[in-house]
Design a protein around this motif. Structure first.
Motif, short mmCIF file in Angstrom:
data_model
loop_
_atom_site.label_atom_id
_atom_site.label_comp_id
_atom_site.label_asym_id
_atom_site.label_seq_id
_atom_site.Cartn_x
_atom_site.Cartn_y
_atom_site.Cartn_z
N LYS A 137 46.16 61.77 62.24
CA LYS A 137 46.04 60.38 62.70
C LYS A 137 44.93 59.65 61.96
CE LYS A 137 49.23 60.49 65.91
NZ LYS A 137 50.45 59.66 65.83
N GLY A 138 43.84 60.35 61.67
CA GLY A 138 42.76 59.71 60.94
C GLY A 138 43.14 59.37 59.51
N LEU A 139 43.82 60.29 58.83
CA LEU A 139 44.22 60.06 57.44
C LEU A 139 45.27 58.98 57.30
CD1 LEU A 139 44.38 63.78 56.21
CD2 LEU A 139 42.72 62.04 55.51
N ASN A 140 45.99 58.68 58.38
CA ASN A 140 47.05 57.66 58.34
C ASN A 140 46.66 56.40 59.10
OD1 ASN A 140 49.70 58.97 57.06
ND2 ASN A 140 48.64 60.55 58.24
N THR A 141 45.37 56.19 59.28
CA THR A 141 44.90 55.00 59.96
C THR A 141 45.04 53.78 59.05
OG1 THR A 141 43.28 56.29 61.21
CG2 THR A 141 42.90 53.93 61.08
N SER A 142 45.37 52.64 59.67
CA SER A 142 45.46 51.39 58.93
C SER A 142 45.00 50.25 59.84
CB SER A 142 46.91 51.15 58.45
OG SER A 142 47.80 51.14 59.56
N GLU A 143 45.01 49.04 59.32
CA GLU A 143 44.70 47.84 60.10
C GLU A 143 43.24 47.75 60.52
OE1 GLU A 143 47.34 47.60 63.41
OE2 GLU A 143 49.13 47.92 62.20
N GLY A 144 42.35 48.35 59.77
CA GLY A 144 40.92 48.16 60.01
C GLY A 144 40.43 48.79 61.29
N ALA A 145 39.42 48.14 61.92
CA ALA A 145 38.79 48.69 63.12
C ALA A 145 39.79 48.83 64.27
CB ALA A 145 37.62 47.81 63.54
N GLU A 146 40.70 47.87 64.39
CA GLU A 146 41.71 47.95 65.45
C GLU A 146 42.60 49.17 65.25
OE1 GLU A 146 45.37 45.28 67.36
OE2 GLU A 146 44.15 44.52 65.71
N GLY A 147 42.93 49.47 63.99
CA GLY A 147 43.75 50.63 63.70
C GLY A 147 43.06 51.93 64.04
N VAL A 148 41.74 51.96 63.86
CA VAL A 148 40.98 53.16 64.22
C VAL A 148 41.09 53.42 65.72
CG1 VAL A 148 38.69 54.21 64.32
CG2 VAL A 148 39.38 52.94 62.29
N GLY A 149 40.97 52.36 66.52
CA GLY A 149 41.10 52.52 67.98
C GLY A 149 42.48 53.00 68.37
N LYS A 150 43.52 52.42 67.76
CA LYS A 150 44.89 52.84 68.06
C LYS A 150 45.12 54.29 67.65
CE LYS A 150 47.00 48.25 67.64
NZ LYS A 150 47.96 47.42 66.87
#
Length: 254
Positions: A216-229
């Motif tokens: 999930k971390g390696l496929n994070t996108s959309e900035g800070a909001e994506g990190v939360g999701k």
């Protein structure tokens, strides 16, 4: 009707695609095991394992106490107070300690892994690792995978001890069961497989938490909001997979 089937088909295909990517990530991590940095791995073991010990012990202590509160008087009512200690120990070793430790660790460790790697992804630090000819899987995933696989069984050992102690305190001081009766029932009913089976489960749960968190971390996108999701999705997915795999592991081990 056709639209519903199309939506269902897209969901299934997306799930299968993600499953395949997770398997590939795990396979790549296995290939790079020999390249694991010992210092980095030990740091992760301390961060992901040792720092999780207080919350795990607190959770399992009161779980053992509550279980004994709920069962002791019923066992006494039917003259089976000599079985309380053994029942608590077996329940802890087989199910409660590994599963609850896995769930608590997924909430703490899985979220930390995803947030850390996800932040690196959105700030392009992972791309920088590739530019410096450093494999992100060998550098980021392998140490965390090893740390979780080794440290979760260690946490479960402590959880077994503290959960049994919690049950002992309630049984002796609340339910009036003698110390010898409680401890003797453990030696009568429990076998070594009750403990080793839980440790095997814990190792599998550790691998699930690490791989899902890293994926999930390696496929994070959309900035800070994506990190939360991604962090939320990591915790939810890990917990679901822990409960599903626990059923099949129980069938195989017991």
């Amino acid at each position: 009707m056709i639209g519903l089937l199309e939506k269902l088909g897209r969901t299934i295909l997306k799930w299968l695609e993600n499953t395949g990517r997770i398997v590939l990530l795990f396979s790549e991590a296995m290939v790079h095991l020999k390249k694991a940095n010992l210092r980095h791995t030990l740091q992760q073991m301390a961060h992901l394992g040792v720092d999780s010990l207080p919350i795990v012990l607190l959770t399992i202590l009161f779980t053992g106490m509550v279980m004994t509160v709920q069962t002791a008087h019923e066992f006494i009512k039917y003259g089976a107070q000599s079985s309380v200690g053994g029942i608590v120990f077996i329940a802890m070793g087989r199910e409660l300690a590994p599963v609850l430790t896995g769930v608590v660790t997924a909430g703490r460790v899985g979220a930390a892994i995803t947030a850390e790697i996800g932040s690196m992804k959105v700030t392009e630090q992972i791309d920088a690792l590739r530019v410096m000819a450093t494999n992100p899987v060998a550098y980021l995933v392998v140490p965390r995978l090893l740390a979780c696989v080794f440290m979760l069984p260690v946490l479960v050992i402590f959880a077994n001890v503290i959960g049994t102690i919690g049950g002992y305190l309630v049984a002796t001081f609340y339910a009036g069961i003698g110390s010898f009766t409680y401890l003797h029932s453990i030696s009568v009913f429990a076998v070594i497989n009750d403990v080793t089976g839980g440790l095997v489960k814990a190792a599998f749960f550790g691998a699930i938490i690490a791989v899902i968190g890293c994926y999930k971390g390696l496929n994070t996108s959309e900035g800070a909001e994506g990190v939360g999701k991604a962090t939320t999705a990591s915790v939810v997915s890990s917990i679901i997979l822990i409960f599903i795999s626990n059923y099949f592991l129980s069938l195989l081990l017991y």
